[in-house]
Enzyme design. Structure first.
Site, PDB file in Angstrom:
ATOM      1  N   CYS A 145     -11.651  36.930  70.312  1.00 29.13           N
ATOM      2  CA  CYS A 145     -10.310  36.527  70.737  1.00 29.13           C
ATOM      3  C   CYS A 145      -9.248  37.435  70.130  1.00 29.13           C
ATOM      4  CB  CYS A 145     -10.066  35.071  70.336  1.00 29.13           C
ATOM      5  SG  CYS A 145      -8.409  34.491  70.724  1.00 29.13           S
ATOM      6  N   CYS A 148      -6.095  35.677  68.924  1.00 29.32           N
ATOM      7  CA  CYS A 148      -6.240  35.001  67.624  1.00 29.32           C
ATOM      8  C   CYS A 148      -6.290  36.005  66.481  1.00 29.32           C
ATOM      9  CB  CYS A 148      -7.536  34.193  67.577  1.00 29.32           C
ATOM     10  SG  CYS A 148      -7.944  33.337  69.095  1.00 29.32           S
ATOM     11  N   ASP A 149      -7.018  37.091  66.664  1.00 30.79           N
ATOM     12  CA  ASP A 149      -7.371  37.929  65.512  1.00 30.79           C
ATOM     13  C   ASP A 149      -6.763  39.322  65.508  1.00 30.79           C
ATOM     14  OD1 ASP A 149      -8.962  35.821  64.686  1.00 30.79           O
ATOM     15  OD2 ASP A 149     -10.745  36.569  65.701  1.00 30.79           O
TER      16      ASP A 149
END
Ligand code: NAP
Length: 321
Positions: A145, A148-149
């Protein structure tokens, strides 16, 4: 012996647990069948259990670890009376109400639970490459992701695997942070839409490694590189980098419901008018019905919606009977 329940929630990621918070506060005494700890795809807490730090969940200024966030969700619902069963649903019968829900042996004649209403929040899983060290380094440089990261890879060199729209979307997004993004595709031609291809080709931070398969991830505690194979020459080599984003597609966890619930062509549950499914009394929320946003906060939002939809639906039923 079959136990009767007003609301059974299948799945315990952000969607299921938010549904549990709302349903328990509405005095519906939900039972959450939360999954099996031994499983990497059906584990309690869902996909956030496989991440490290979550920095985009509103309310946590300094971020929070994924497992801790899910533990908080779980405790919050328990505080209002939600109950948990740490097991996997093995079968459902949605052909008549109350709905049958089995845990354990699916061939038992009587279901384990008879549910007036069902909330399905079984989530989705990212397809993985199944490399020897991929799972070990998931959350430590291997990610599924970018949203997200990506932020953790500022000024780093990273790679994205895949040739579809997801891979190009991830690669383009990651150029905001990383110095260099290498898109690695197993063939010599992308599957992604032309417009995404044009955008990726025009981005000076993205380079392409064609006809190449990643065969392992390297690193002791965090990713330090990858091992790749040229699919034409069959030569193997290593590339130093600090992040590997796997973007080869997602699969919703809908096996239990095939033939009983209407699914979209891509396998996700079709919802109508909020979180309703085509079966009256069965509601779906989170990633099992969302191939678009796939975020913890959107899953939580749809879990809230599902619990409110269930509450109203149960009231309607009570008014009719
Ligand atoms: P996808 O279109 O199925 O593409 C998956 C890609 O991963 C393919 O290029 C495939 O290679 C590769 N792949 C699959 N298994 C692999 C393996 N084991 N090793 C290496 N490579 C592997 O999946 P997606 O990109 O997630 O897209 C899914 C759907 O959502 C599509 O319809 C897409 O258009 C849509 N989507 C749209 C957007 C957007 O419009 N912004 C964004 C994301 C997704 P091959 O090409 O060789 O098969």
């Amino acid at each position: 012996m079959t136990e009767s329940r007003q609301v059974v929630i299948i799945g315990s990621g952000p969607a299921g647990l938010t549904a549990a918070i709302y349903a328990s506060r509405a005095q519906l005494s939900p039972l959450v069948i939360e999954g099996e700890p031994s499983s990497t795809s059906d584990q309690p807490g869902g996909q956030l259990m496989l991440t490290t730090e979550v920095e985009n969940y509103p309310g946590f200024v300094d971020g929070i670890m994924g497992p801790e966030l899910m533990q908080n969700f779980r405790a919050q619902a328990a505080r209002f009376g939600a109950e948990y069963l740490t097991d996997k649903v093995s079968r459902v019968d949605l052909s008549s109400r109350p709905f049958g829900v089995w845990v354990g042996d699916p061939d038992t004649a009587e279901p384990s639970y008879a549910a007036e209403a069902l909330i399905i929040s079984t989530g989705a899983k990212s397809l993985m490459l199944n490399l020897p060290n991929e799972e070990r380094l998931l959350g430590y440089g291997v990610s599924t992701c970018a949203t997200c990261d990506g932020f953790f890879f500022r000024e780093r060199e990273i790679a994205v695997v895949g040739g579809g729209d997801s891979a190009l979307e991830e690669a383009l997004f990651l150029t905001r942070f990383a110095d260099k993004v290498t898109l690695i595709h197993r063939r010599g031609e992308l599957r992604a839409s032309k417009v995404m291809q044009q955008r990726a080709f025009a981005n000076p931070k993205i380079s392409f490694l064609w006809n190449t398969s990643v065969i392992d991830v390297l690193g002791d505690t965090t990713v330090s590189g990858i091992k790749v194979r040229d699919n034409v020459s069959e030569q193997e080599s290593e590339i130093a980098l600090s992040g590997l984003f796997v973007a080869i597609g997602h699969q919703p966890n809908t096996d239990l419901f095939k033939g009983q619930l209407e699914l979209r062509e891509n396998g996700y549950i079709r919802t109508f008018d909020g979180t309703r499914t085509n079966v009256d009394g069965v509601f779906a929320c989170g990633d099992v019905q969302d191939d678009r946003w796939r975020q913890a906060i959107t899953a939580a939002g749809s879990g809230c919606a599902a619990a409110i939809d269930v509450e109203r639906w149960l009231e309607e039923q009570a008014a009719v009977h």
